[in-house]
Write a protein that holds these residues in place. Sequence first.
Motif, PDB file in Angstrom:
ATOM      1  N   ARG A  56       0.803  -1.217   0.000  1.00  0.00           N
ATOM      2  CA  ARG A  56       0.000   0.000   0.000  1.00  0.00           C
ATOM      3  C   ARG A  56       0.842   1.276   0.000  1.00  0.00           C
ATOM      4  O   ARG A  56       0.396   2.323  -0.475  1.00  0.00           O
ATOM      5  CB  ARG A  56      -0.884   0.043   1.254  1.00  0.00           C
ATOM      6  N   SER A  59       1.445   4.034  -3.021  1.00  0.00           N
ATOM      7  CA  SER A  59       0.278   4.847  -3.381  1.00  0.00           C
ATOM      8  C   SER A  59      -0.012   5.893  -2.310  1.00  0.00           C
ATOM      9  O   SER A  59      -0.325   7.052  -2.626  1.00  0.00           O
ATOM     10  CB  SER A  59      -0.941   3.953  -3.584  1.00  0.00           C
ATOM     11  N   CYS A  60       0.084   5.497  -1.058  1.00  0.00           N
ATOM     12  CA  CYS A  60      -0.169   6.439   0.031  1.00  0.00           C
ATOM     13  C   CYS A  60       0.830   7.590  -0.010  1.00  0.00           C
ATOM     14  O   CYS A  60       0.463   8.762   0.147  1.00  0.00           O
ATOM     15  CB  CYS A  60      -0.099   5.724   1.374  1.00  0.00           C
ATOM     16  N   ALA A  62       2.585   8.659  -2.599  1.00  0.00           N
ATOM     17  CA  ALA A  62       2.374   9.486  -3.785  1.00  0.00           C
ATOM     18  C   ALA A  62       1.249  10.491  -3.551  1.00  0.00           C
ATOM     19  O   ALA A  62       1.355  11.669  -3.925  1.00  0.00           O
ATOM     20  CB  ALA A  62       2.059   8.605  -4.988  1.00  0.00           C
ATOM     21  N   ALA A  63       0.174  10.046  -2.923  1.00  0.00           N
ATOM     22  CA  ALA A  63      -0.939  10.951  -2.625  1.00  0.00           C
ATOM     23  C   ALA A  63      -0.527  12.003  -1.603  1.00  0.00           C
ATOM     24  O   ALA A  63      -0.853  13.191  -1.747  1.00  0.00           O
ATOM     25  CB  ALA A  63      -2.130  10.147  -2.121  1.00  0.00           C
ATOM     26  N   THR A 127      -4.381  11.121  -8.588  1.00  0.00           N
ATOM     27  CA  THR A 127      -4.579   9.820  -9.224  1.00  0.00           C
ATOM     28  C   THR A 127      -3.424   8.904  -8.855  1.00  0.00           C
ATOM     29  O   THR A 127      -2.262   9.186  -9.184  1.00  0.00           O
ATOM     30  CB  THR A 127      -4.647   9.951 -10.755  1.00  0.00           C
ATOM     31  N   VAL A 128      -3.742   7.838  -8.138  1.00  0.00           N
ATOM     32  CA  VAL A 128      -2.747   6.836  -7.761  1.00  0.00           C
ATOM     33  C   VAL A 128      -3.377   5.452  -7.899  1.00  0.00           C
ATOM     34  O   VAL A 128      -4.603   5.322  -7.974  1.00  0.00           O
ATOM     35  CB  VAL A 128      -2.253   7.021  -6.303  1.00  0.00           C
ATOM     36  N   THR A 129      -2.540   4.449  -7.925  1.00  0.00           N
ATOM     37  CA  THR A 129      -3.059   3.083  -7.849  1.00  0.00           C
ATOM     38  C   THR A 129      -3.784   2.923  -6.517  1.00  0.00           C
ATOM     39  O   THR A 129      -3.258   3.328  -5.477  1.00  0.00           O
ATOM     40  CB  THR A 129      -1.902   2.072  -7.938  1.00  0.00           C
ATOM     41  N   PRO A 130      -4.997   2.383  -6.497  1.00  0.00           N
ATOM     42  CA  PRO A 130      -5.716   2.239  -5.230  1.00  0.00           C
ATOM     43  C   PRO A 130      -4.856   1.552  -4.162  1.00  0.00           C
ATOM     44  O   PRO A 130      -4.250   0.508  -4.439  1.00  0.00           O
ATOM     45  CB  PRO A 130      -6.934   1.397  -5.605  1.00  0.00           C
ATOM     46  N   PRO A 131      -4.780   2.134  -2.964  1.00  0.00           N
ATOM     47  CA  PRO A 131      -3.936   1.574  -1.894  1.00  0.00           C
ATOM     48  C   PRO A 131      -4.616   0.391  -1.197  1.00  0.00           C
ATOM     49  O   PRO A 131      -5.104   0.500  -0.069  1.00  0.00           O
ATOM     50  CB  PRO A 131      -3.751   2.759  -0.943  1.00  0.00           C
ATOM     51  N   LEU A 186     -10.548   7.826  -3.266  1.00  0.00           N
ATOM     52  CA  LEU A 186      -9.426   7.850  -2.333  1.00  0.00           C
ATOM     53  C   LEU A 186      -9.790   8.708  -1.136  1.00  0.00           C
ATOM     54  O   LEU A 186     -10.324   9.813  -1.294  1.00  0.00           O
ATOM     55  CB  LEU A 186      -8.205   8.434  -3.055  1.00  0.00           C
ATOM     56  N   TRP A 214      -9.440   3.006  -0.277  1.00  0.00           N
ATOM     57  CA  TRP A 214     -10.157   3.078  -1.545  1.00  0.00           C
ATOM     58  C   TRP A 214     -11.546   2.486  -1.316  1.00  0.00           C
ATOM     59  O   TRP A 214     -11.760   1.286  -1.383  1.00  0.00           O
ATOM     60  CB  TRP A 214      -9.379   2.301  -2.607  1.00  0.00           C
TER      61      TRP A 214
END
Length: 307
Positions: A56, A59-60, A62-63, A127-131, A186, A214
Motif C-alpha cells: 500500500r 500509493s499512500c 504518492a498521494a 490519481t494513484v493506484t488504489p492503496p 481515495l 479506496w
Amino acid sequence: MPLDDLPDWLPGWCVDRLGDTPVDVLFEARSISAVFGLRLAGGRDVVVKVREDEGRAPSCLAAQARLAERGFPCARPITPAVVVEGLAVHAEEYLPGGEPLHGDTPEVAVRYAAVFARLMAELTEVTVTPPLPNPRWARWDHTDPGLWPAIPVLDERDQSAVPAYVVETAERARKRLLAAALPCVLGHADFEGQNLRWRDGHLWAVHDWDSLAWQPEAALVGAACGEFANTAGPPTLAPLESSAAFLTAYQDFRGRRFTTEELEIAWAASLWPAAHNARWEALHADPPRCGTTLQTQAQARLQRANA
C-alpha cells in the motif's frame, strides 16, 4: 528512547537514504506501525515510519506528496517506501507543533467535517493506484472467510470473549455496506483527532497518510463521523448527534447532498471501526470503553443505516 534501542538496520538506512546518521531520538511511538522522530548529525529532523509491507505504501506516499505540493497541511515525504526485512519504510519531514482539538460536541464535529471535506476535495485531484488492501480496521470489504478480516494478532485469541452484540452489529453493518453499489474514491481512513493538530484555532497538520483507503465516499465520511473525537486514550464512538452534525456539515462544505443510499452507507460505516475496536478491547480484556458506547448507540445507527 536511547539510540541503542533503535532497530539495528535503521542507522544504516538513514545513512543510505538520507545521507546522514541519527544522533538523537526526538520521539518514538509503536502501535500497528512504528514511528521514529530522529535528529540527524547535520541538524535535520526527520520522521521515519515503519509498517508491515502490504504493498500500500507507494500509493499512500504518492498521494501525500501531491497534497503537500498543493499546499495541504501535511508532512512532505522525503524518501520512497522501501522494504527492509519485510517492512515498508520511508522518511518524511518532521512537522511538529500544534495541539489536538478536543471535544465531541456537534460544534466540534462541524470543525472536523470542514477539514475532512477539504481533504476529500483535494484527493479528487490525485490519481494513484488504489492503496489496497484497505487498512485493517476499515477493511469491511475484505474477501477473507468469516466476518472479520484476517488479523493474526486478534484471530489467535479466544473469540468467545467478543460480546454477541459486537458481532451482530458488525454483521449487520457489513451486510449493508457490501450491498452498496457506489464508486470507490481515495480517502483518509483514520480520521481521528489524534492525527490532526491545530494552532491558534486553525488547522496546522493532518498526519497518518499511511491510512488512505479506496472505498465509497459515503463510507469514508461515515467512518470519520464516528471516530473524529478520538484525541487521546482508547478510541470510542462519537455521540449520535455529533455524527449527524458531521454528516450534515460535510455535505454543506462539499456542496452536494447525499442520496438516501449514501446516507445509509455512511451510518453503517460509522459502526465498523467501533465494532473493530470493541472486538480488540474484548480480546485483550481491556475496559469496554468503545464496547459500551457501541452497545448504547448500535440500534439507532443501524436503523439509520437501514441495516
